[in-house]
Every structure is written in structure tokens, then in C-alpha cells.
Scaffold this motif. Structure first.
Motif: not given
Length: 225
Positions: A53, A57, A86-87, A90, A112, A115-116, A119
């Protein structure tokens, strides 16, 4: 920017790649022979990234920005998340806050979306290690805002896959054009086809080609080489 020559510190893979690419009946071979083993995966990043990530990023933040701008915005992004992206942080942050650090709407949405995925466990390093290049590529380009080039660079520089070829990279295509004495810059499709003999070390071929331009023909490099 120069290549990272490894010389006596070279790993078995680095030696094998240099020996193989240098043994071919190919215009690239002489440059490989004169250069010796290299670290094909060194991205020369100006920041430290500690996760997929964070790598993405920084890559997303950097798009179409000067070095100073990308570093400043990324530093603000890191600070916003307490020093680590971190997920969880975010996903729980309003997009407006991401915009306030200097990200465009599209860049904020892409980070985003990544990050999803993290996650959901879809960018887990252990899982990625067990996947093929094609599987990882398909997984990444399914994320809004992540194209083939970003996926390939991640696999080359972060995952350290040995057979990733950046056919769309202008510096790589310019190097092929010069070495093969072509009349016009080779197309991405043409570059992909041209890379066939360099398998299974196309990541190394990519770095040798870029180094050839950086070190021998810097005057004709694109603005962001």
C-alpha cells in the motif's frame, strides 16, 4: 540516474542474468558485458516504503509531478496517517482530508480503492508470493486507477519478479530504437515482441536498457526518464 552495479556483491540471479543476456547474439549483449551484474529491482526511490500500500501510495502520488512536489505531498500524507500508511487508516479517513494534503480527486480515489483491497486481504504479501505474474497483473489492473504500467512496476521493483518487461516505458523503447538502429521509436507492442529473446530475465533487460539511455544517451531522454 545510473544503474546499481553489484560487481563482486552480485547474487546468483544477478550473475545468471548478466551471463545469459550477455551471451545472446543481440545488440544489448555488448552493453551487458561491459556493465556486468546489476540490481534490476532498485527503483531509486527517494522514500522508504514498507508495504504494498505504501509503495502504491507513493507511486500514485508521484504521477505527473516534479520530484519536489511528490515528496512534499507524500510527506504530508504520511504525517496525516501518523507516519505509516495502513489500510485501516486510509479507509477510515474522509476523502476530503486526502485532498487537503494535495492529492487530486482521482489519486485519492485510487489510494482508497487500494486500501479497500488490502483490507480485504487481496494484497497480502504472502498471497502475492504464491501467485503468478499474470495473476498479480490481473488483480492489480482491476483496481480503479491502476493501469498495466503501475502493475508491472510494482511487480518488478517491489515484488522483485525477474521477467517483467516495461514495454510501454519510453526510455526502454528509446534504448531499443538506438540499439536496433530503427528509424522511429519502437511501439509498445513492438517492444513487447522484441523482448522475447530476453526471457526469463526481462526485468534485467529493462534495467540494462534504461541504464544504457541514462548513461550513454541522456540528452534524448524524456523529461521524467
Amino acid at each position: 540516474m545510473t544503474m546499481t552495479r553489484t560487481g563482486k556483491r552480485a547474487t546468483k540471479e544477478q550473475h545468471a542474468a548478466a551471463e545469459y543476456l550477455g551471451s545472446l547474439d543481440d545488440p544489448l549483449a555488448r552493453w551487458v558485458q561491459s556493465t556486468g551484474p546489476i540490481d534490476a529491482y532498485d527503483a531509486h526511490l527517494a522514500v522508504t516504503v514498507r508495504s504494498p500500500l505504501e509503495w502504491f501510495s507513493f507511486a500514485v502520488t508521484s504521477r505527473q509531478l516534479s520530484r519536489a512536489s511528490r515528496l512534499a505531498i507524500y510527506a504530508r500524507l504520511l504525517a496525516q496517517f501518523g507516519g505509516a500508511i495502513t489500510a485501516e487508516r486510509v479507509v477510515s479517513t474522509d476523502e476530503r482530508i486526502l485532498r487537503d494534503v494535495g492529492l487530486s480527486h482521482q489519486k485519492a480515489r485510487t489510494i482508497r480503492a487500494l486500501a479497500e483491497r488490502v483490507d480485504d486481504g487481496l494484497l497480502d504479501p504472502d498471497e502475492l508470493a504464491a501467485m503468478t505474474d499474470a495473476e498479480i497483473h490481473a488483480l492489480l489492473v482491476a483496481v480503479p486507477g491502476i493501469g498495466p504500467s503501475s502493475a508491472q512496476r510494482f511487480m518488478l521493483h517491489y515484488l522483485r519478479r525477474s521477467d517483467i518487461f516495461l514495454a510501454g516505458d519510453l526510455t526502454v523503447r528509446q534504448a531499443i530504437t538506438v540499439l536496433d538502429q530503427l528509424n522511429s521509436v519502437i511501439t509498445p507492442k513492438g517492444a513487447e515482441q522484441r523482448s522475447g529473446p530476453w526471457q526469463p530475465y526481462r526485468s534485467y533487460a529493462t534495467s540494462y536498457l534504461r541504464g544504457y539511455m541514462w548513461e550513454l544517451h541522456p540528452a534524448v531522454l524524456p523529461a521524467h526518464g
